[in-house]
Design a protein around this motif. Sequence first.
Motif, PDB file in Angstrom:
ATOM      1  N   TRP A   1       0.813  -1.216   0.000  1.00 48.86           N
ATOM      2  CA  TRP A   1       0.000   0.000   0.000  1.00 48.86           C
ATOM      3  C   TRP A   1       0.849   1.269   0.000  1.00 48.86           C
ATOM      4  O   TRP A   1       0.407   2.312   0.501  1.00 48.86           O
ATOM      5  CB  TRP A   1      -0.955   0.012   1.195  1.00 48.86           C
ATOM      6  N   GLU A   2       2.051   1.216  -0.546  1.00 46.08           N
ATOM      7  CA  GLU A   2       2.932   2.381  -0.614  1.00 46.08           C
ATOM      8  C   GLU A   2       2.653   3.147  -1.909  1.00 46.08           C
ATOM      9  O   GLU A   2       2.900   2.642  -3.004  1.00 46.08           O
ATOM     10  CB  GLU A   2       4.395   1.949  -0.554  1.00 46.08           C
ATOM     11  N   SER A   3       2.163   4.366  -1.778  1.00 45.70           N
ATOM     12  CA  SER A   3       1.824   5.157  -2.966  1.00 45.70           C
ATOM     13  C   SER A   3       3.063   5.500  -3.785  1.00 45.70           C
ATOM     14  O   SER A   3       3.000   5.558  -5.024  1.00 45.70           O
ATOM     15  CB  SER A   3       1.103   6.439  -2.546  1.00 45.70           C
ATOM     16  N   ALA A   4       4.204   5.722  -3.122  1.00 51.55           N
ATOM     17  CA  ALA A   4       5.423   6.065  -3.853  1.00 51.55           C
ATOM     18  C   ALA A   4       5.894   4.910  -4.732  1.00 51.55           C
ATOM     19  O   ALA A   4       6.404   5.126  -5.845  1.00 51.55           O
ATOM     20  CB  ALA A   4       6.525   6.472  -2.878  1.00 51.55           C
ATOM     21  N   GLU A   5       5.706   3.671  -4.268  1.00 46.86           N
ATOM     22  CA  GLU A   5       6.128   2.517  -5.072  1.00 46.86           C
ATOM     23  C   GLU A   5       5.215   2.327  -6.283  1.00 46.86           C
ATOM     24  O   GLU A   5       5.678   2.000  -7.385  1.00 46.86           O
ATOM     25  CB  GLU A   5       6.129   1.248  -4.205  1.00 46.86           C
ATOM     26  N   VAL A   6       3.916   2.542  -6.095  1.00 46.00           N
ATOM     27  CA  VAL A   6       2.985   2.463  -7.228  1.00 46.00           C
ATOM     28  C   VAL A   6       3.320   3.541  -8.251  1.00 46.00           C
ATOM     29  O   VAL A   6       3.349   3.289  -9.467  1.00 46.00           O
ATOM     30  CB  VAL A   6       1.533   2.590  -6.740  1.00 46.00           C
ATOM     31  N   ALA A   7       3.602   4.763  -7.764  1.00 45.37           N
ATOM     32  CA  ALA A   7       3.952   5.848  -8.674  1.00 45.37           C
ATOM     33  C   ALA A   7       5.254   5.545  -9.406  1.00 45.37           C
ATOM     34  O   ALA A   7       5.393   5.852 -10.604  1.00 45.37           O
ATOM     35  CB  ALA A   7       4.072   7.153  -7.896  1.00 45.37           C
ATOM     36  N   TYR A   8       6.203   4.940  -8.710  1.00 45.02           N
ATOM     37  CA  TYR A   8       7.483   4.617  -9.360  1.00 45.02           C
ATOM     38  C   TYR A   8       7.296   3.596 -10.473  1.00 45.02           C
ATOM     39  O   TYR A   8       7.849   3.760 -11.575  1.00 45.02           O
ATOM     40  CB  TYR A   8       8.472   4.096  -8.321  1.00 45.02           C
ATOM     41  N   LEU A   9       6.538   2.535 -10.215  1.00 43.51           N
ATOM     42  CA  LEU A   9       6.302   1.543 -11.264  1.00 43.51           C
ATOM     43  C   LEU A   9       5.538   2.148 -12.438  1.00 43.51           C
ATOM     44  O   LEU A   9       5.804   1.815 -13.602  1.00 43.51           O
ATOM     45  CB  LEU A   9       5.533   0.354 -10.696  1.00 43.51           C
ATOM     46  N   LEU A  10       4.595   3.036 -12.144  1.00 42.35           N
ATOM     47  CA  LEU A  10       3.853   3.689 -13.223  1.00 42.35           C
ATOM     48  C   LEU A  10       4.790   4.531 -14.081  1.00 42.35           C
ATOM     49  O   LEU A  10       4.738   4.473 -15.324  1.00 42.35           O
ATOM     50  CB  LEU A  10       2.738   4.552 -12.639  1.00 42.35           C
ATOM     51  N   LEU A  11       5.671   5.315 -13.452  1.00 43.38           N
ATOM     52  CA  LEU A  11       6.613   6.138 -14.213  1.00 43.38           C
ATOM     53  C   LEU A  11       7.629   5.272 -14.955  1.00 43.38           C
ATOM     54  O   LEU A  11       8.057   5.619 -16.065  1.00 43.38           O
ATOM     55  CB  LEU A  11       7.321   7.096 -13.264  1.00 43.38           C
TER      56      LEU A  11
ATOM     57  N   VAL B   1       5.121  14.290  -9.679  1.00 44.56           N
ATOM     58  CA  VAL B   1       4.853  12.986  -9.064  1.00 44.56           C
ATOM     59  C   VAL B   1       4.277  13.163  -7.655  1.00 44.56           C
ATOM     60  O   VAL B   1       3.512  12.316  -7.179  1.00 44.56           O
ATOM     61  CB  VAL B   1       6.130  12.134  -9.032  1.00 44.56           C
ATOM     62  N   LEU B   2       4.627  14.272  -7.000  1.00 42.30           N
ATOM     63  CA  LEU B   2       4.123  14.505  -5.650  1.00 42.30           C
ATOM     64  C   LEU B   2       2.600  14.530  -5.623  1.00 42.30           C
ATOM     65  O   LEU B   2       1.975  13.987  -4.697  1.00 42.30           O
ATOM     66  CB  LEU B   2       4.685  15.829  -5.113  1.00 42.30           C
ATOM     67  N   SER B   3       1.980  15.133  -6.629  1.00 39.91           N
ATOM     68  CA  SER B   3       0.513  15.180  -6.658  1.00 39.91           C
ATOM     69  C   SER B   3      -0.074  13.788  -6.829  1.00 39.91           C
ATOM     70  O   SER B   3      -1.112  13.464  -6.225  1.00 39.91           O
ATOM     71  CB  SER B   3       0.057  16.095  -7.796  1.00 39.91           C
ATOM     72  N   LEU B   4       0.574  12.950  -7.636  1.00 35.68           N
ATOM     73  CA  LEU B   4       0.097  11.577  -7.803  1.00 35.68           C
ATOM     74  C   LEU B   4       0.212  10.793  -6.507  1.00 35.68           C
ATOM     75  O   LEU B   4      -0.735  10.088  -6.107  1.00 35.68           O
ATOM     76  CB  LEU B   4       0.898  10.889  -8.909  1.00 35.68           C
ATOM     77  N   CYS B   5       1.331  10.901  -5.816  1.00 35.04           N
ATOM     78  CA  CYS B   5       1.512  10.173  -4.555  1.00 35.04           C
ATOM     79  C   CYS B   5       0.519  10.634  -3.504  1.00 35.04           C
ATOM     80  O   CYS B   5      -0.017   9.818  -2.735  1.00 35.04           O
ATOM     81  CB  CYS B   5       2.946  10.365  -4.048  1.00 35.04           C
ATOM     82  N   THR B   6       0.241  11.933  -3.477  1.00 35.20           N
ATOM     83  CA  THR B   6      -0.720  12.458  -2.496  1.00 35.20           C
ATOM     84  C   THR B   6      -2.118  11.908  -2.745  1.00 35.20           C
ATOM     85  O   THR B   6      -2.817  11.501  -1.810  1.00 35.20           O
ATOM     86  CB  THR B   6      -0.729  13.988  -2.557  1.00 35.20           C
ATOM     87  N   GLU B   7      -2.541  11.874  -4.017  1.00 39.33           N
ATOM     88  CA  GLU B   7      -3.874  11.376  -4.325  1.00 39.33           C
ATOM     89  C   GLU B   7      -3.968   9.868  -4.116  1.00 39.33           C
ATOM     90  O   GLU B   7      -4.991   9.363  -3.654  1.00 39.33           O
ATOM     91  CB  GLU B   7      -4.238  11.729  -5.763  1.00 39.33           C
ATOM     92  N   LEU B   8      -2.886   9.149  -4.426  1.00 42.06           N
ATOM     93  CA  LEU B   8      -2.894   7.701  -4.201  1.00 42.06           C
ATOM     94  C   LEU B   8      -2.938   7.371  -2.718  1.00 42.06           C
ATOM     95  O   LEU B   8      -3.626   6.426  -2.295  1.00 42.06           O
ATOM     96  CB  LEU B   8      -1.655   7.066  -4.838  1.00 42.06           C
ATOM     97  N   ALA B   9      -2.201   8.115  -1.912  1.00 39.41           N
ATOM     98  CA  ALA B   9      -2.160   7.839  -0.471  1.00 39.41           C
ATOM     99  C   ALA B   9      -3.525   7.992   0.176  1.00 39.41           C
ATOM    100  O   ALA B   9      -3.823   7.339   1.188  1.00 39.41           O
ATOM    101  CB  ALA B   9      -1.144   8.760   0.201  1.00 39.41           C
TER     102      ALA B   9
ATOM    103  N   ALA C   1      -6.778   8.539  -9.915  1.00 38.05           N
ATOM    104  CA  ALA C   1      -5.523   9.238  -9.637  1.00 38.05           C
ATOM    105  C   ALA C   1      -4.516   9.043 -10.767  1.00 38.05           C
ATOM    106  O   ALA C   1      -3.882  10.000 -11.230  1.00 38.05           O
ATOM    107  CB  ALA C   1      -4.943   8.756  -8.314  1.00 38.05           C
ATOM    108  N   CYS C   2      -4.366   7.812 -11.227  1.00 37.86           N
ATOM    109  CA  CYS C   2      -3.423   7.539 -12.320  1.00 37.86           C
ATOM    110  C   CYS C   2      -3.904   8.154 -13.630  1.00 37.86           C
ATOM    111  O   CYS C   2      -3.092   8.681 -14.410  1.00 37.86           O
ATOM    112  CB  CYS C   2      -3.225   6.035 -12.474  1.00 37.86           C
TER     113      CYS C   2
ATOM    114  N   GLY D   1      -2.434  21.091 -18.404  1.00 36.05           N
ATOM    115  CA  GLY D   1      -1.883  20.103 -17.482  1.00 36.05           C
ATOM    116  C   GLY D   1      -0.757  20.645 -16.630  1.00 36.05           C
ATOM    117  O   GLY D   1      -0.710  21.832 -16.284  1.00 36.05           O
ATOM    118  N   PHE D   2       0.153  19.744 -16.267  1.00 33.75           N
ATOM    119  CA  PHE D   2       1.249  20.111 -15.365  1.00 33.75           C
ATOM    120  C   PHE D   2       2.135  21.214 -15.946  1.00 33.75           C
ATOM    121  O   PHE D   2       2.492  22.168 -15.253  1.00 33.75           O
ATOM    122  CB  PHE D   2       2.102  18.882 -15.057  1.00 33.75           C
ATOM    123  N   LEU D   3       2.501  21.079 -17.204  1.00 31.17           N
ATOM    124  CA  LEU D   3       3.417  22.041 -17.804  1.00 31.17           C
ATOM    125  C   LEU D   3       2.790  23.422 -17.915  1.00 31.17           C
ATOM    126  O   LEU D   3       3.473  24.444 -17.747  1.00 31.17           O
ATOM    127  CB  LEU D   3       3.843  21.551 -19.194  1.00 31.17           C
ATOM    128  N   ALA D   4       1.479  23.484 -18.167  1.00 29.61           N
ATOM    129  CA  ALA D   4       0.809  24.777 -18.323  1.00 29.61           C
ATOM    130  C   ALA D   4       0.592  25.482 -16.986  1.00 29.61           C
ATOM    131  O   ALA D   4       0.581  26.723 -16.934  1.00 29.61           O
ATOM    132  CB  ALA D   4      -0.521  24.584 -19.033  1.00 29.61           C
TER     133      ALA D   4
END
Length: 464
Positions: free
Chosen positions: A96-106, A214-222, A239-240, A253-256
């Motif tokens: 249940w670690e959001s950072a690990e899910v985000a890492y595999l997704l990236l 990635v911080l926003s993704l980890c926050t929403e996943l957590a 979230a993904c 999006g993020f860049l804008a």
Amino acid sequence: AAGWQLPLSCSMGASCSMSRSVLSLAAGVGRAGGEEGALAARVEEEAAAERAARLTALLREAEAVVRQSVPELRWLLRHPLWLPVPLAPLCKALQWESAEVAYLLLAALTDQRVLLHSRDPLVAFSAASALRCLLAPLEYSGVFIPFLPAGLMPLEDARTLLFDCSTPYLIACETLLVARLGAVPDVAVVADLDRGAVHKAPSTEWFSARAPPVLSLCTELAACMGDCIRFRQSGVQVACLRFVVDVLNLGSGFLASSRAPADDAARRQLALLRTFADDVTSRCRAKGLGADALASLQRARLQSEGAILADVCDVALASAGEARAERLTADGGAWHRGGQDNWAAGLLGDAAPHAGGLAAQLAGGGEPAPVCRQLRHVYASQSFRQWWLQPSRTRSPDRLQWMEFRAKGIDLSEYVRENRDSLAVLEQSVSQRIHDLLAKASVDGVERAAPQEGDPYRREGLDK
């Protein structure tokens, strides 16, 4: 002796006669047994033929049902929001670690070689399939093997596939295969789903769960996968999906939305390139260029824009870094001219009253972190470039509904829920046809083989 001869000869004659009788009886029994065996064989052959005929009829009926369901199945398989497997096995295996899910997704988004292994084939299969689905609306462009059994290929072939493959891959396998190989690829992302351990590849040093975006993704996943009780599958999917859409959407999006100077420089360079492309297109149209030529020009424009987007981010990061270094040098000189006795102390934060100075910037109170530092790796991936070059498919009206969810005021969570419900209804209708056919076959006498105790697919979850 003479007295014993007659009784002995009589007894021997009787014995021979008895032996002949026994042999005759045995021969008769043998003939009867052979006939009975042949009869039993014929009965078994007829029964096998009857079972084969019933099975053939069942398969033909099943084929007809599947053919009737082809439009629904095709629509399900092509829908980017359809989940053929649950997401819980992947998240649970990663503790249940959001950072690990985000890492595999990236890792999957940036053309890394990803290897997942577990002792449980169902966990390995579900995790790989779920990770692939979370890339939506992008499609995985590398080698995808949802489950690689340990005995499927010779060990040397498996070693060549996992260690020497020059293309990105997403492969799930048995832990037994990893044990037989004796090692894991050093250049690959390797996730041990039994222990929840993830080996980071050297080529992913740029990844940071504490930096945007990635911080926003980890926050929403957590918020939706803290543990098995708080886990919400729809929340993880949303979230993904939101993260990938914000990566792809350069307009909102993020860049804008980033205020970092490097991201602002990237936006200016991209706007300059688009202005140049629009000018070229208008000049060609004014010269009377045909529709086919204009369409080819548009494809070339998209291709060049997608190909140089990562380079645009690199140039923007370099220019922003040089500008920041100049500002820091200027601030340091101003501090020194202002009478700072210990300039090094100012660097360490003793000059806190000087707002906007070097100490504040070093402490993180200055410029925000740029999102293009991590996004450039996504923009350089094959999946992104394939998506970028297919506007007719990737920017279709149904996908634009959630690609432009901010501009259209769409609640992405509600939109995903509605699509999930409609997909579930369609999926249930297809499944019900198959189950009705199997129930009819059971009534007609076709035996359904019971799964064995050691069969990993006997548990609920792989019916789909």
